[in-house]
Design a protein around this motif. Structure first.
Motif, PDB file in Angstrom:
ATOM      1  N   ALA A 179     -11.261 -14.633   7.594  1.00 51.23           N
ATOM      2  CA  ALA A 179     -10.269 -13.558   7.690  1.00 51.23           C
ATOM      3  C   ALA A 179     -10.254 -12.642   6.471  1.00 51.23           C
ATOM      4  O   ALA A 179      -9.574 -11.613   6.483  1.00 51.23           O
ATOM      5  CB  ALA A 179      -8.874 -14.158   7.883  1.00 51.23           C
ATOM      6  N   VAL A 180     -11.006 -12.983   5.425  1.00 54.55           N
ATOM      7  CA  VAL A 180     -10.927 -12.242   4.165  1.00 54.55           C
ATOM      8  C   VAL A 180     -11.282 -10.773   4.344  1.00 54.55           C
ATOM      9  O   VAL A 180     -10.546  -9.878   3.909  1.00 54.55           O
ATOM     10  CB  VAL A 180     -11.835 -12.889   3.100  1.00 54.55           C
ATOM     11  CG1 VAL A 180     -11.928 -12.000   1.861  1.00 54.55           C
ATOM     12  CG2 VAL A 180     -11.285 -14.253   2.716  1.00 54.55           C
ATOM     13  N   ASP A 181     -12.415 -10.496   4.966  1.00 52.35           N
ATOM     14  CA  ASP A 181     -12.838  -9.098   5.127  1.00 52.35           C
ATOM     15  C   ASP A 181     -11.839  -8.302   5.968  1.00 52.35           C
ATOM     16  O   ASP A 181     -11.526  -7.148   5.645  1.00 52.35           O
ATOM     17  CB  ASP A 181     -14.224  -9.028   5.765  1.00 52.35           C
ATOM     18  CG  ASP A 181     -15.328  -9.466   4.810  1.00 52.35           C
ATOM     19  OD1 ASP A 181     -15.095  -9.435   3.584  1.00 52.35           O
ATOM     20  OD2 ASP A 181     -16.413  -9.839   5.286  1.00 52.35           O
ATOM     21  N   ASP A 182     -11.346  -8.915   7.044  1.00 53.07           N
ATOM     22  CA  ASP A 182     -10.385  -8.216   7.900  1.00 53.07           C
ATOM     23  C   ASP A 182      -9.085  -7.936   7.155  1.00 53.07           C
ATOM     24  O   ASP A 182      -8.499  -6.848   7.294  1.00 53.07           O
ATOM     25  CB  ASP A 182     -10.085  -9.043   9.151  1.00 53.07           C
ATOM     26  CG  ASP A 182     -11.252  -9.057  10.134  1.00 53.07           C
ATOM     27  OD1 ASP A 182     -12.124  -8.165  10.010  1.00 53.07           O
ATOM     28  OD2 ASP A 182     -11.282  -9.932  11.005  1.00 53.07           O
ATOM     29  N   LEU A 183      -8.634  -8.902   6.359  1.00 47.92           N
ATOM     30  CA  LEU A 183      -7.394  -8.708   5.610  1.00 47.92           C
ATOM     31  C   LEU A 183      -7.568  -7.657   4.521  1.00 47.92           C
ATOM     32  O   LEU A 183      -6.654  -6.868   4.256  1.00 47.92           O
ATOM     33  CB  LEU A 183      -6.945 -10.032   4.996  1.00 47.92           C
ATOM     34  CG  LEU A 183      -6.330 -11.029   5.975  1.00 47.92           C
ATOM     35  CD1 LEU A 183      -6.179 -12.397   5.324  1.00 47.92           C
ATOM     36  CD2 LEU A 183      -4.972 -10.525   6.464  1.00 47.92           C
ATOM     37  N   ALA A 184      -8.732  -7.646   3.885  1.00 48.97           N
ATOM     38  CA  ALA A 184      -8.996  -6.622   2.868  1.00 48.97           C
ATOM     39  C   ALA A 184      -9.001  -5.235   3.508  1.00 48.97           C
ATOM     40  O   ALA A 184      -8.427  -4.282   2.967  1.00 48.97           O
ATOM     41  CB  ALA A 184     -10.327  -6.900   2.176  1.00 48.97           C
ATOM     42  N   GLN A 185      -9.645  -5.137   4.669  1.00 51.41           N
ATOM     43  CA  GLN A 185      -9.667  -3.846   5.362  1.00 51.41           C
ATOM     44  C   GLN A 185      -8.265  -3.428   5.783  1.00 51.41           C
ATOM     45  O   GLN A 185      -7.880  -2.257   5.632  1.00 51.41           O
ATOM     46  CB  GLN A 185     -10.577  -3.941   6.591  1.00 51.41           C
ATOM     47  CG  GLN A 185     -10.693  -2.623   7.359  1.00 51.41           C
ATOM     48  CD  GLN A 185     -11.643  -2.720   8.539  1.00 51.41           C
ATOM     49  OE1 GLN A 185     -12.028  -3.812   8.956  1.00 51.41           O
ATOM     50  NE2 GLN A 185     -12.025  -1.582   9.086  1.00 51.41           N
ATOM     51  N   ASP A 186      -7.489  -4.376   6.287  1.00 51.07           N
ATOM     52  CA  ASP A 186      -6.114  -4.089   6.683  1.00 51.07           C
ATOM     53  C   ASP A 186      -5.303  -3.611   5.481  1.00 51.07           C
ATOM     54  O   ASP A 186      -4.490  -2.682   5.584  1.00 51.07           O
ATOM     55  CB  ASP A 186      -5.477  -5.336   7.292  1.00 51.07           C
ATOM     56  CG  ASP A 186      -4.071  -5.094   7.806  1.00 51.07           C
ATOM     57  OD1 ASP A 186      -3.757  -3.946   8.181  1.00 51.07           O
ATOM     58  OD2 ASP A 186      -3.274  -6.058   7.844  1.00 51.07           O
ATOM     59  N   THR A 187      -5.534  -4.250   4.335  1.00 53.39           N
ATOM     60  CA  THR A 187      -4.821  -3.864   3.113  1.00 53.39           C
ATOM     61  C   THR A 187      -5.094  -2.407   2.761  1.00 53.39           C
ATOM     62  O   THR A 187      -4.166  -1.635   2.478  1.00 53.39           O
ATOM     63  CB  THR A 187      -5.242  -4.773   1.944  1.00 53.39           C
ATOM     64  OG1 THR A 187      -4.844  -6.114   2.215  1.00 53.39           O
ATOM     65  CG2 THR A 187      -4.610  -4.306   0.642  1.00 53.39           C
ATOM     66  N   PHE A 188      -6.353  -2.020   2.778  1.00 58.26           N
ATOM     67  CA  PHE A 188      -6.691  -0.643   2.407  1.00 58.26           C
ATOM     68  C   PHE A 188      -6.220   0.357   3.446  1.00 58.26           C
ATOM     69  O   PHE A 188      -5.808   1.472   3.099  1.00 58.26           O
ATOM     70  CB  PHE A 188      -8.193  -0.515   2.165  1.00 58.26           C
ATOM     71  CG  PHE A 188      -8.624  -1.018   0.815  1.00 58.26           C
ATOM     72  CD1 PHE A 188      -8.348  -0.286  -0.335  1.00 58.26           C
ATOM     73  CD2 PHE A 188      -9.274  -2.229   0.682  1.00 58.26           C
ATOM     74  CE1 PHE A 188      -8.720  -0.751  -1.587  1.00 58.26           C
ATOM     75  CE2 PHE A 188      -9.653  -2.701  -0.568  1.00 58.26           C
ATOM     76  CZ  PHE A 188      -9.374  -1.959  -1.705  1.00 58.26           C
ATOM     77  N   LEU A 189      -6.256  -0.021   4.726  1.00 58.88           N
ATOM     78  CA  LEU A 189      -5.737   0.877   5.757  1.00 58.88           C
ATOM     79  C   LEU A 189      -4.239   1.109   5.555  1.00 58.88           C
ATOM     80  O   LEU A 189      -3.752   2.242   5.670  1.00 58.88           O
ATOM     81  CB  LEU A 189      -6.001   0.292   7.142  1.00 58.88           C
ATOM     82  CG  LEU A 189      -7.455   0.322   7.616  1.00 58.88           C
ATOM     83  CD1 LEU A 189      -7.604  -0.413   8.949  1.00 58.88           C
ATOM     84  CD2 LEU A 189      -7.943   1.775   7.762  1.00 58.88           C
ATOM     85  N   ARG A 190      -3.514   0.039   5.238  1.00 60.86           N
ATOM     86  CA  ARG A 190      -2.087   0.176   4.971  1.00 60.86           C
ATOM     87  C   ARG A 190      -1.845   1.034   3.733  1.00 60.86           C
ATOM     88  O   ARG A 190      -0.946   1.883   3.708  1.00 60.86           O
ATOM     89  CB  ARG A 190      -1.449  -1.201   4.770  1.00 60.86           C
ATOM     90  CG  ARG A 190      -1.438  -2.085   6.005  1.00 60.86           C
ATOM     91  CD  ARG A 190      -0.678  -3.373   5.708  1.00 60.86           C
ATOM     92  NE  ARG A 190      -0.718  -4.320   6.821  1.00 60.86           N
ATOM     93  CZ  ARG A 190       0.184  -5.260   7.036  1.00 60.86           C
ATOM     94  NH1 ARG A 190       1.198  -5.415   6.191  1.00 60.86           N
ATOM     95  NH2 ARG A 190       0.087  -6.081   8.061  1.00 60.86           N
ATOM     96  N   ALA A 191      -2.652   0.771   2.694  1.00 60.02           N
ATOM     97  CA  ALA A 191      -2.469   1.500   1.439  1.00 60.02           C
ATOM     98  C   ALA A 191      -2.753   2.986   1.615  1.00 60.02           C
ATOM     99  O   ALA A 191      -1.969   3.834   1.156  1.00 60.02           O
ATOM    100  CB  ALA A 191      -3.380   0.914   0.367  1.00 60.02           C
ATOM    101  N   LEU A 192      -3.850   3.311   2.278  1.00 62.40           N
ATOM    102  CA  LEU A 192      -4.197   4.715   2.456  1.00 62.40           C
ATOM    103  C   LEU A 192      -3.173   5.422   3.333  1.00 62.40           C
ATOM    104  O   LEU A 192      -2.912   6.611   3.162  1.00 62.40           O
ATOM    105  CB  LEU A 192      -5.605   4.833   3.064  1.00 62.40           C
ATOM    106  CG  LEU A 192      -6.746   4.323   2.173  1.00 62.40           C
ATOM    107  CD1 LEU A 192      -8.080   4.432   2.886  1.00 62.40           C
ATOM    108  CD2 LEU A 192      -6.784   5.096   0.860  1.00 62.40           C
ATOM    109  N   GLY A 193      -2.584   4.677   4.263  1.00 63.12           N
ATOM    110  CA  GLY A 193      -1.541   5.265   5.100  1.00 63.12           C
ATOM    111  C   GLY A 193      -0.218   5.426   4.377  1.00 63.12           C
ATOM    112  O   GLY A 193       0.670   6.142   4.846  1.00 63.12           O
ATOM    113  N   SER A 194      -0.089   4.739   3.229  1.00 63.37           N
ATOM    114  CA  SER A 194       1.164   4.796   2.470  1.00 63.37           C
ATOM    115  C   SER A 194       1.023   5.537   1.137  1.00 63.37           C
ATOM    116  O   SER A 194       1.959   5.552   0.335  1.00 63.37           O
ATOM    117  CB  SER A 194       1.670   3.369   2.183  1.00 63.37           C
ATOM    118  OG  SER A 194       1.847   2.643   3.379  1.00 63.37           O
ATOM    119  N   LEU A 195      -0.134   6.134   0.899  1.00 67.05           N
ATOM    120  CA  LEU A 195      -0.372   6.799  -0.382  1.00 67.05           C
ATOM    121  C   LEU A 195       0.649   7.893  -0.677  1.00 67.05           C
ATOM    122  O   LEU A 195       0.964   8.151  -1.840  1.00 67.05           O
ATOM    123  CB  LEU A 195      -1.782   7.396  -0.418  1.00 67.05           C
ATOM    124  CG  LEU A 195      -2.896   6.496  -0.950  1.00 67.05           C
ATOM    125  CD1 LEU A 195      -4.239   7.192  -0.819  1.00 67.05           C
ATOM    126  CD2 LEU A 195      -2.647   6.101  -2.396  1.00 67.05           C
TER     127      LEU A 195
END
Length: 219
Positions: A73-89
């Motif tokens: 799940a590491v890669d998926d969670l990392a991708q989810d993290t960045f998607l959330r971050a970029l959406g919240s910038l």
């Protein structure tokens, strides 16, 4: 072989030597650059977005690997993290470092993943978190074998102490930001790190003691 130097404190004190001060200054400068990239990315700078993601991608992988316990799940969670971050910038104002802000998002992503997993039956035991961290480690770098040995020792620590040690000593997060991320006082983080370090030193000493059976056979 892992050495006690790997367990030495990484936070500045009045007695910290010049090398440690230089390392802390370099980390602070790197954090300032990453935060500047995050702010520029918020304004629509695509190059800044790329710099921001590249600078923190491995830290996010290591942190979610430590938290989630599932190497798949590491890669998926990392991708989810960045998607959330970029959406919240648009909400990031630079009041804390971009690294601490992103790791707080990573923590929420893992928590949400756990909640989602709890809602469905598990088909097998969750793999050891250590395997996920090892897969997220950089290979071919000086001290890599020592790093893996340190992760073996970390597996024996209570979760809270291990997290405090990983955040401050492996990811280089300042104690104040680690405390904010862990939702506890700075003094608690310091105590957890100190106890983690003491436990690790004890475990290291035990691991380096010669096996009596081997010593007898060699005599």
């Amino acid at each position: 072989m892992i050495t006690p130097a790997l367990l030495a404190p990484r936070e500045n004190t009045e007695n910290t030597d010049n090398a440690e001060k230089t390392g802390a200054s370099e980390r602070a400068a790197a954090d300032d650059s990453i935060t500047a990239w995050a702010l520029a990315a918020r304004g629509g700078d695509r190059d800044a977005v790329e710099h921001f993601v590249r600078a923190l991608h491995r830290d996010v992988q290591r942190y979610v690997a430590h938290l989630c316990g599932d190497p798949q799940a590491v890669d998926d969670l990392a991708q989810d993290t960045f998607l959330r971050a970029l959406g919240s910038l648009h909400r990031f104002e630079g009041r804390s470092s971009a690294r601490a802000w992103l790791l707080s998002i990573a923590r929420r992503a893992v928590i949400d993943s756990h909640r989602h997993a709890a809602a469905r039956p598990r088909l097998s035991d969750v793999p050891d978190w250590q395997l996920a961290v090892e897969r997220a480690q950089p290979h071919g770098l000086p001290g890599f074998d020592d790093g893996i040995a340190l992760l073996d020792l970390l597996a024996a620590l209570p979760d809270e102490r291990r997290e405090a040690f990983v955040l401050t000593q492996m990811l280089g997060l300042p104690y104040a930001e680690a405390a904010e991320l862990s939702d506890c006082p700075v003094g608690t983080v310091r105590s957890r790190v100190a106890r983690a370090r003491a436990s690790l030193m004890d475990l290291l000493a035990e691991a380096e003691e010669p096996d009596p059976a081997v010593a007898l056979a060699a005599a």
